[in-house]
Motif scaffolding. Structure first.
Motif, short mmCIF file in Angstrom:
data_model
loop_
_atom_site.label_atom_id
_atom_site.label_comp_id
_atom_site.label_asym_id
_atom_site.label_seq_id
_atom_site.Cartn_x
_atom_site.Cartn_y
_atom_site.Cartn_z
N ASN A 46 -7.69 -35.76 24.17
CA ASN A 46 -7.17 -34.40 24.09
C ASN A 46 -8.00 -33.45 24.94
N VAL A 47 -7.33 -32.51 25.61
CA VAL A 47 -8.02 -31.39 26.26
C VAL A 47 -8.04 -30.24 25.27
N ILE A 48 -9.24 -29.75 24.95
CA ILE A 48 -9.40 -28.66 23.99
C ILE A 48 -10.09 -27.51 24.70
N ALA A 49 -9.35 -26.41 24.90
CA ALA A 49 -9.85 -25.24 25.63
C ALA A 49 -9.97 -24.07 24.67
N HIS A 50 -11.16 -23.47 24.62
CA HIS A 50 -11.45 -22.44 23.62
C HIS A 50 -11.59 -21.08 24.29
N LYS A 51 -10.80 -20.13 23.84
CA LYS A 51 -10.93 -18.73 24.26
C LYS A 51 -11.40 -17.96 23.03
#
Length: 346
Positions: A46-51
C-alpha cells in the motif's frame, strides 16, 4: 478540468493484484509526494500518504490493482493457458490482446478465436470458458515461449486501449479503479486549508479480497474512512434496476450497513453547498469496496463510499463521463477541506 495525459498514464500503468509494484505504485508516489508531508509503502505494498492536520483522522482510499491473468500451463505448441486474477469474465477475452510482464520485459499475446467459416453449429452455441481460452504469443513450441520469457506464474492484463468517444466520454480497460485513483490524487493536489488529519491510500489487492485496505486501516486507525471506487451506471441490459447515470454526477450509497449516516449527511451538505450533483444508490448489504473492510478496523470506523459511475465494468470497454470525474474530485476536495470533529455515534 481533467488532466487527460495523467489520467491515461494512471489507467495504463501496470499493476495486476499483487503486482502493483510493476508500475502503478511508482506513479502514485510520484504524484502524491510533492503535496503531502510524508509518504511510505507498507509491507503489503500500500502507498500511504499523510497530509497532517489537527482535526479528525480520515482515510481516503482508492485501490491501485487491476484484474488480470496468470499463466498456469504452456502447452507443447507454445500456447499459454491462463487462470483469472480477480473477477475476469472469460467471454470478454475472445479475440483480445493481452499485455504480459515476462522475465524479458513486456510481451503481447492474442486470445485465439475459431473463425466463423470453420465453426460447427455446436461451436456457435458455446461461450468461451477457461478450458477453451488459449493465448497465442507467436511461439511454435513450449521451448520457444520459454525463450521469450514466459513461465508458469507470468502475469498479464488487458492491453492498453484508451479511447475518447466524444468530448465528455472515454472508454478503456481498468477505469475500475484507476479513474478513482486519479480523482483521489487530484483532490490531494487541489486541497487548500484543512483541519482534518488526512491519509491518502493507494491500496493493493482489492480485487482479490480487500486485502490492502485491511492492513492500511489497521495501521492508520482512522475515525472516518472513505473508499473511492466505481459503481454501475445505467446501460444496455440493466433491466431498469440501475439508477445512477453517466453525466449525472458522483454517486454515494444512500443507506445500508456499510454507510455511516452522519458521514453521508455531511457529504450531502457539501454537495449542496458547492452545487455538485450527487446521485444516490441503495446498499442493503456491505459494499464490495474497501469501505467494507475499513469499517471493521480496530474499534470500528465511520465509513462511506464515493463513486464514479461507469458502464461495462470489468471489461475492456469500461466507459465513464469526464464531467462525473471532475465533480467527484471537487466533492472529495471540499469534503476534506471542511471536515471538522463530529459526534460519530450513529
Amino acid at each position: 478540468m481533467v488532466d487527460m495525459e495523467l489520467l491515461k498514464k494512471i489507467v495504463e500503468a501496470p499493476g495486476v493484484s499483487g503486482y502493483e509494484f510493476l508500475g502503478i505504485r511508482d506513479v502514485v508516489i510520484e504524484q502524491l509526494k510533492p503535496v503531502v508531508d510524508e509518504i511510505r509503502v507498507d509491507k503489503l505494498g500500500n502507498v500511504i500518504a499523510h497530509k497532517k492536520g489537527n482535526g479528525p483522522k480520515v482515510m481516503i482510499a482508492a485501490h491501485m490493482d487491476k484484474i488480470g491473468l496468470m499463466v498456469n500451463y504452456i502447452d507443447k505448441e507454445g500456447y499459454l493457458h491462463v487462470v483469472p486474477i480477480g473477477g475476469v469474465d472469460p467471454r470478454n477475452l475472445v479475440a483480445q490482446r493481452i499485455r504480459f510482464f515476462t522475465d524479458k520485459g513486456e510481451r503481447y499475446g492474442v486470445v485465439g478465436h475459431i473463425p466463423p467459416h470453420i465453426q460447427t453449429p455446436e461451436d456457435r452455441k458455446k461461450a468461451a470458458d477457461w478450458d477453451t481460452i488459449v493465448i497465442d504469443v507467436g511461439a511454435d513450441s513450449r521451448e520457444e515461449a520459454e525463450e521469450m520469457g514466459f513461465r508458469v506464474g507470468t502475469v498479464g492484463e488487458y492491453a492498453p486501449a484508451f479511447t475518447q468517444l466524444n468530448e465528455n466520454r472515454i472508454a478503456t480497460p481498468y477505469l475500475d479503479d484507476r479513474v478513482c485513483l486519479y480523482t483521489m490524487i487530484e483532490a490531494a493536489k487541489r486541497l487548500e486549508s484543512h483541519e482534518a488529519d488526512i491519509y491518502f491510500v493507494g491500496s493493493v489487492q482489492e480485487e482479490v479480497g480487500l486485502r490492502g485496505a485491511h492492513v492500511a486501516s489497521y495501521a492508520i486507525n482512522p475515525e472516518i474512512g472513505i473508499a473511492v471506487d466505481v459503481t454501475f451506471a445505467k446501460q444496455v441490459g440493466d433491466k431498469g434496476k440501475i439508477v445512477p447515470k453517466l453525466g449525472g454526477g458522483p454517486v454515494m450509497d444512500e443507506v445500508g450497513p456499510n454507510i455511516h449516516p452522519k458521514v453521508r449527511r455531511f457529504a450531502d451538505e457539501i454537495a449542496k453547498k458547492y452545487d455538485i450533483p450527487l446521485q444516490a444508490e441503495a446498499s442493503p448489504r456491505p459494499t464490495g469496496t474497501d469501505a467494507n473492510i475499513i469499517q471493521m478496523a480496530r474499534e470500528g470506523v465511520a465509513t462511506a463510499v464515493l463513486s464514479v459511475p461507469i458502464r461495462y465494468m470489468h471489461s475492456q470497454v469500461e466507459t465513464a463521463d469526464l464531467r462525473d470525474v471532475e465533480q467527484t474530485i471537487e466533492l472529495a476536495r471540499h469534503f476534506l477541506e471542511e471536515l471538522r470533529p463530529m459526534d460519530l455515534t450513529p
